[in-house]
Design a protein around this motif. Structure first.
Motif, short mmCIF file in Angstrom:
data_model
loop_
_atom_site.label_atom_id
_atom_site.label_comp_id
_atom_site.label_asym_id
_atom_site.label_seq_id
_atom_site.Cartn_x
_atom_site.Cartn_y
_atom_site.Cartn_z
N MET A 1 -1.02 104.70 54.02
CA MET A 1 -1.64 103.75 54.93
C MET A 1 -3.16 103.89 54.84
SD MET A 1 -0.70 103.24 58.87
CE MET A 1 -1.82 102.51 59.98
N VAL A 2 -3.86 102.77 54.73
CA VAL A 2 -5.31 102.74 54.61
C VAL A 2 -5.93 102.78 56.00
CG1 VAL A 2 -7.26 101.37 53.81
CG2 VAL A 2 -5.16 101.42 52.48
N LYS A 3 -6.95 103.63 56.15
CA LYS A 3 -7.65 103.70 57.43
C LYS A 3 -8.43 102.42 57.63
CE LYS A 3 -11.08 106.26 59.99
NZ LYS A 3 -12.20 107.13 59.88
N ARG A 4 -8.23 101.81 58.78
CA ARG A 4 -8.91 100.54 59.08
C ARG A 4 -10.28 100.83 59.68
NH1 ARG A 4 -8.28 95.16 60.44
NH2 ARG A 4 -9.19 94.59 62.43
N ASP A 5 -11.27 100.14 59.20
CA ASP A 5 -12.63 100.26 59.72
C ASP A 5 -12.68 99.56 61.08
OD1 ASP A 5 -15.92 99.26 58.45
OD2 ASP A 5 -15.31 100.22 60.30
N THR A 6 -12.85 100.33 62.14
CA THR A 6 -12.85 99.75 63.48
C THR A 6 -14.25 99.41 63.97
OG1 THR A 6 -12.89 101.94 64.47
CG2 THR A 6 -10.71 100.92 64.13
N TYR A 7 -15.24 99.64 63.14
CA TYR A 7 -16.60 99.35 63.56
C TYR A 7 -16.87 97.86 63.50
CZ TYR A 7 -18.86 103.65 64.71
OH TYR A 7 -19.25 104.77 65.37
N THR A 8 -17.56 97.37 64.53
CA THR A 8 -18.04 95.99 64.54
C THR A 8 -19.54 96.04 64.26
OG1 THR A 8 -18.63 96.05 66.89
CG2 THR A 8 -16.34 95.40 66.33
N PRO A 9 -20.14 94.93 63.91
CA PRO A 9 -21.60 94.94 63.72
C PRO A 9 -22.33 95.44 64.97
CG PRO A 9 -20.67 92.95 62.78
CD PRO A 9 -19.54 93.65 63.50
N GLU A 10 -21.84 95.08 66.15
CA GLU A 10 -22.49 95.51 67.40
C GLU A 10 -22.38 97.02 67.62
OE1 GLU A 10 -24.77 95.16 70.75
OE2 GLU A 10 -24.41 93.63 69.23
N SER A 11 -21.21 97.58 67.37
CA SER A 11 -21.06 99.03 67.58
C SER A 11 -21.83 99.82 66.51
CB SER A 11 -19.59 99.43 67.62
OG SER A 11 -18.94 99.15 66.39
N LEU A 12 -21.88 99.31 65.30
CA LEU A 12 -22.67 99.94 64.26
C LEU A 12 -24.15 99.90 64.62
CD1 LEU A 12 -22.97 101.25 61.49
CD2 LEU A 12 -22.95 98.95 60.49
N LEU A 13 -24.59 98.78 65.16
CA LEU A 13 -25.99 98.64 65.57
C LEU A 13 -26.32 99.67 66.66
CD1 LEU A 13 -28.63 97.09 65.26
CD2 LEU A 13 -27.78 95.48 66.98
N ALA A 14 -25.44 99.84 67.63
CA ALA A 14 -25.68 100.80 68.70
C ALA A 14 -25.82 102.22 68.15
CB ALA A 14 -24.55 100.74 69.73
N VAL A 15 -24.98 102.59 67.19
CA VAL A 15 -25.08 103.92 66.56
C VAL A 15 -26.39 104.04 65.79
CG1 VAL A 15 -24.09 105.42 64.78
CG2 VAL A 15 -22.60 104.33 66.47
N ALA A 16 -26.74 103.00 65.05
CA ALA A 16 -27.98 103.04 64.26
C ALA A 16 -29.20 103.21 65.16
CB ALA A 16 -28.12 101.76 63.43
N VAL A 17 -29.24 102.50 66.28
CA VAL A 17 -30.37 102.60 67.20
C VAL A 17 -30.46 104.02 67.75
CG1 VAL A 17 -31.25 101.82 69.45
CG2 VAL A 17 -30.45 100.16 67.77
N GLU A 18 -29.33 104.60 68.09
CA GLU A 18 -29.32 105.97 68.60
C GLU A 18 -29.88 106.94 67.55
OE1 GLU A 18 -25.93 109.19 69.82
OE2 GLU A 18 -25.58 107.11 70.40
N VAL A 19 -29.47 106.77 66.30
CA VAL A 19 -29.95 107.66 65.23
C VAL A 19 -31.43 107.40 64.94
CG1 VAL A 19 -29.65 108.34 62.81
CG2 VAL A 19 -27.63 107.89 64.23
N PHE A 20 -31.84 106.14 64.90
CA PHE A 20 -33.26 105.83 64.67
C PHE A 20 -34.13 106.44 65.77
CE2 PHE A 20 -32.14 101.50 62.50
CZ PHE A 20 -31.88 102.15 61.30
N ASN A 21 -33.69 106.34 67.02
CA ASN A 21 -34.47 106.90 68.13
C ASN A 21 -34.51 108.43 68.07
OD1 ASN A 21 -35.38 104.54 69.34
ND2 ASN A 21 -33.55 104.34 70.61
N GLU A 22 -33.44 109.03 67.61
CA GLU A 22 -33.36 110.48 67.53
C GLU A 22 -34.16 111.04 66.35
OE1 GLU A 22 -29.79 113.27 66.19
OE2 GLU A 22 -29.41 112.30 68.11
N ARG A 23 -34.00 110.43 65.17
CA ARG A 23 -34.59 110.96 63.95
C ARG A 23 -35.87 110.24 63.52
NH1 ARG A 23 -31.44 114.27 61.12
NH2 ARG A 23 -32.74 113.92 59.31
N GLY A 24 -36.12 109.09 64.11
CA GLY A 24 -37.19 108.22 63.63
C GLY A 24 -36.64 107.34 62.52
N TYR A 25 -37.15 106.14 62.41
CA TYR A 25 -36.63 105.23 61.39
C TYR A 25 -36.84 105.80 59.99
CZ TYR A 25 -36.05 101.23 58.34
OH TYR A 25 -35.64 100.41 57.33
N ASP A 26 -38.06 106.28 59.72
CA ASP A 26 -38.37 106.81 58.40
C ASP A 26 -37.54 108.05 58.07
OD1 ASP A 26 -40.24 104.83 57.86
OD2 ASP A 26 -41.90 105.99 58.67
#
Length: 194
Positions: A1-26
Motif C-alpha cells: 500500500m502506498v502512503k498517501r500524501d495528506t498535505y494540502t497546499p495550506e498545511s504545507l504553507l503553515a509548516v513552511a512559515v513556521e520553519v522560515f520564522n524559526e530558521r530564517g528564510y535564507d
C-alpha cells in the motif's frame, strides 16, 4: 500500500512559515521543509515550484490582510482621524490573527525578488497610512507639533512590536480585542488634539 500524501497546499504553507520564522528564510533549505512537514521533497514540489513560491504565498497572505483593511468601509469614509483609528485597530487585529505570516513579512530583508516585492508593498501600505495621518493633522484632529513621518514610524513600531511578545494562546479573540484597544488608546492619546 502506498502512503498517501495528506498535505494540502495550506498545511504545507503553515509548516513552511513556521520553519522560515524559526530558521530564517535564507537558513531554510528544502530538506528542512521536507523534514518539518514529514514528507518528501518531491511531495513538496507537487504543491509548489520551490521555497520562494512558499515565501511569496505566505507574504501575500499577510499583505492581502493588511491591504484589505484599507478597503473596509470605515477606512474609506468619514473623517481622516476616524479612518486612521480604524486602520490602526484593524492592523493590530490582522497582525495577531495572522501572526506567523505577518511575522515573516516583517522579517524579510530584500535578498530575493520576492522579498524586495514584499518590502515595496509594505512601504506602499505605510505610505497610505501616513497619508491618513497627514490628512488628520491637516484637519486639525492631530497635534500640529508632531513630525508626521516620525509619528508614522512610531505607530508602526508599536504595532509591529506585537509580533515579538503576543501569543495567541494567551486568551483568544477577547485578548486580541484588548490588545487592539490598548494600541489605539495609547497611540491616539498622544496624537489627538482634544
Amino acid at each position: 500500500m502506498v502512503k498517501r500524501d495528506t498535505y494540502t497546499p495550506e498545511s504545507l504553507l503553515a509548516v513552511a512559515v513556521e520553519v522560515f520564522n524559526e530558521r530564517g528564510y535564507d537558513g531554510t533549505s528544502m530538506e528542512h521543509l521536507s523534514r518539518a512537514a514529514g514528507i518528501s521533497k518531491s511531495s513538496i514540489y507537487h504543491h509548489v515550484r520551490g521555497k520562494e513560491e512558499l515565501l511569496r504565498l505566505a507574504i501575500s497572505r499577510a499583505l492581502d490582510g493588511l491591504f484589505g483593511i484599507l478597503e473596509e468601509p470605515a477606512a474609506v469614509r468619514g473623517r481622516a482621524v476616524d479612518r486612521l483609528e480604524h486602520v490602526t485597530r484593524r492592523t493590530a487585529e490582522v497582525l495577531m490573527a495572522e501572526l506567523p505570516y505577518v511575522t515573516l513579512l516583517l522579517r524579510v530583508r530584500g535578498n530575493t525578488d520576492t522579498e524586495r516585492w514584499a518590502m515595496a508593498r509594505r512601504r506602499e501600505f505605510d505610505q497610505q497610512v501616513a497619508a491618513l495621518l497627514k490628512q488628520a493633522a491637516a484637519d486639525g484632529d492631530l497635534r500640529a507639533d508632531m513630525d508626521m513621518r516620525l509619528a508614522t514610524r512610531l505607530l508602526f513600531g508599536m504595532i509591529n512590536s506585537i509580533v515579538e511578545w503576543y501569543r495567541p494562546e494567551a486568551g483568544g479573540a477577547a485578548h486580541r480585542e484588548q490588545v487592539a484597544d490598548a494600541v489605539v488608546r495609547m497611540a491616539f492619546a498622544g496624537l489627538r488634539t482634544g
